[in-house]
Design a protein around this motif. Structure first.
Motif, short mmCIF file in Angstrom:
data_model
loop_
_atom_site.label_atom_id
_atom_site.label_comp_id
_atom_site.label_asym_id
_atom_site.label_seq_id
_atom_site.Cartn_x
_atom_site.Cartn_y
_atom_site.Cartn_z
N VAL A 154 5.98 -9.47 -5.32
CA VAL A 154 4.78 -8.78 -4.86
C VAL A 154 4.68 -8.90 -3.34
O VAL A 154 5.24 -9.82 -2.73
N ASP A 155 3.97 -7.95 -2.73
CA ASP A 155 3.80 -7.99 -1.28
C ASP A 155 2.51 -8.74 -0.93
O ASP A 155 1.86 -9.35 -1.79
N ALA A 156 2.11 -8.67 0.32
CA ALA A 156 0.93 -9.40 0.79
C ALA A 156 -0.37 -8.89 0.19
O ALA A 156 -1.38 -9.58 0.19
N GLN A 157 -0.35 -7.65 -0.34
CA GLN A 157 -1.54 -7.06 -0.95
C GLN A 157 -1.40 -6.97 -2.48
O GLN A 157 -2.11 -6.20 -3.13
N ASN A 158 -0.48 -7.74 -3.04
CA ASN A 158 -0.25 -7.82 -4.49
C ASN A 158 0.33 -6.53 -5.08
O ASN A 158 0.22 -6.27 -6.27
N ALA A 159 0.97 -5.71 -4.27
CA ALA A 159 1.70 -4.54 -4.78
C ALA A 159 3.04 -5.02 -5.32
O ALA A 159 3.76 -5.78 -4.66
#
Length: 396
Positions: free
Chosen positions: A263-268
């Motif tokens: 996941v990325d920093a925005q939970n994507a």
């Protein structure tokens, strides 16, 4: 450097330290690919409460010969040791005919599968469509209006599934200044260079522009399409992608161990390439596809979706594509490669040597996980394809 010499000290010596900067580069990838969770944030994909049992039916097949990636004769046993293979599983009629592990791997060690993740995502789409949660002919922006100023404004879900988006994105894994580099920064897979403004994965997707080609008339392989597909699923189900994958696919097929996804920093969640699974569970998934969506007597994926993958891929669109030389006479549908249209051989394929090979006539599923140094080495791809075909011929 052997994998068992990496990350073994406390703290590791600098030349043995695997980091976010080197985890996809040899020799560090031999540790990194089976320890992604220790390098990147991830979300869990829960397994089944009662896993599907895999029976053993060993076959002596190491002697099977084929022409290797270097153009020389080799055998399966030799090739496994000479080509950065981490795991190799052969299922015949749903039973384990052979399994082999190297580089610290085992049957239950999660390993990143890169773009094999796409085929998992495409399969999930068939389940959601069957449940009435989405329609492949729906517009993407009906689910994700944030993309109305991007190339995806004019796309349908089917365009995403079939990589038929007219997008100005070059999937060159080794261009140091190309689209893929910026994509990796957005996904959190590489450290952000000093002075560069941060961007999250969804924000990056919204910036993608058209290349002037009409959607639906070409095959153009671009990973961001699958990440958009995962975002569509989230909106359709009002759940995180990892939970959707667990509820509708991973648990129902009888997976033994939890999988996970980056996941990325925005939970994507990186639906296009961030899934990490065990070799045996990937074999269970492949066997379910071979059985036309059935696992342990249960219809997990609609059989019609599997039929559609086999029958509806566009060979002409494939022939005009950048991957046509890699898999001649292939087609692509719902994130799967049909590499032999006569024998109905299906493949899922990921960079650095990840494979699912499904040969229905031979009743065969082969899983390969690897840590090849080069993301996409055409000679190695062709060599292993010859190897898989030779194994299938042995069982016919």
């Amino acid at each position: 450097m052997p994998a068992d010499q990496l990350m073994g000290d406390f703290p590791p010596a600098p030349d043995r330290l695997v980091t976010l900067s080197n985890w996809r580069k040899a020799p560090f990838n031999s540790w990194g690919f089976r320890n992604v969770r220790r390098l990147l944030p991830t979300a869990n994909i829960a397994a089944a409460g009662r896993p599907l049992a895999l029976e053993m039916a060993p076959e002596e097949i190491g002697h099977i010969g084929f022409t290797g990636h270097d153009g020389r004769p080799t055998t399966l046993s030799h090739a496994l040791r000479a080509t950065d293979t981490d795991a190799f599983v052969v299922l015949r009629r749903g039973r384990i005919a052979m399994e082999w592990y190297g580089s610290g791997m085992s049957a239950t060690t999660p390993h990143i599968v890169f773009s094999v993740s796409k085929s998992i995502c495409g399969t999930l789409g068939g389940i959601l469509a069957d449940r009435g949660l989405l329609d492949p002919d729906d517009r993407v922006i009906d689910y994700v209006p944030e993309l109305k100023s991007s190339v995806y404004a004019g796309c349908t879900i089917r365009h995403l599934l079939d990589m038929a988006v007219g997008i100005a994105f070059n999937e060159d894994y080794e261009d140091p200044r190309g689209d893929v580099v910026r994509y990796r920064h957005a996904a959190g897979w590489d450290p952000l260079p000093a002075g560069e403004a941060p961007i999250d994965l969804r924000g990056f997707l919204a910036l993608q522009k058209p290349d002037g080609q009409k959607h639906g008339e070409l095959f153009h392989y671009v990973s961001t399409n699958t990440d958009v597909l995962g975002w569509v699923y989230e909106r359709a189900c009002d759940q995180p992608y990892a939970d959707i994958l667990s509820e509708y696919l991973w648990a129902p097929l009888g997976a033994e161990r939890d999988a996970y996804i980056t996941v990325d920093a925005q939970n994507a969640m990186r639906a296009a390439g961030g899934v990490c699974v065990t070799p045996r569970d990937l074999a269970r998934f492949g066997e379910m596809i071979r059985r036309r969506g059935v696992a342990d007597g249960r219809q997990v994926v609609p059989g019609e979706w599997i039929d559609d993958i086999n029958e509806r891929g566009d060979p002409e669109a494939w022939a005009r594509s950048e991957l046509a030389e890699l898999f001649p006479q292939a087609s692509y549908r719902s994130q799967w490669y049909r590499v032999d249209r006569v024998k109905r051989v299906l493949c899922a394929f990921g960079i650095h040597g990840q494979w699912i090979y499904i040969h229905p006539e031979a009743e065969l599923v082969i899983i390969r996980m690897a840590s090849e140094a080069t993301p996409l080495d055409p000679d190695r791809v062709r060599g292993w394809r010859r190897g898989f075909d030779a194994i299938a011929d042995y069982f016919l």
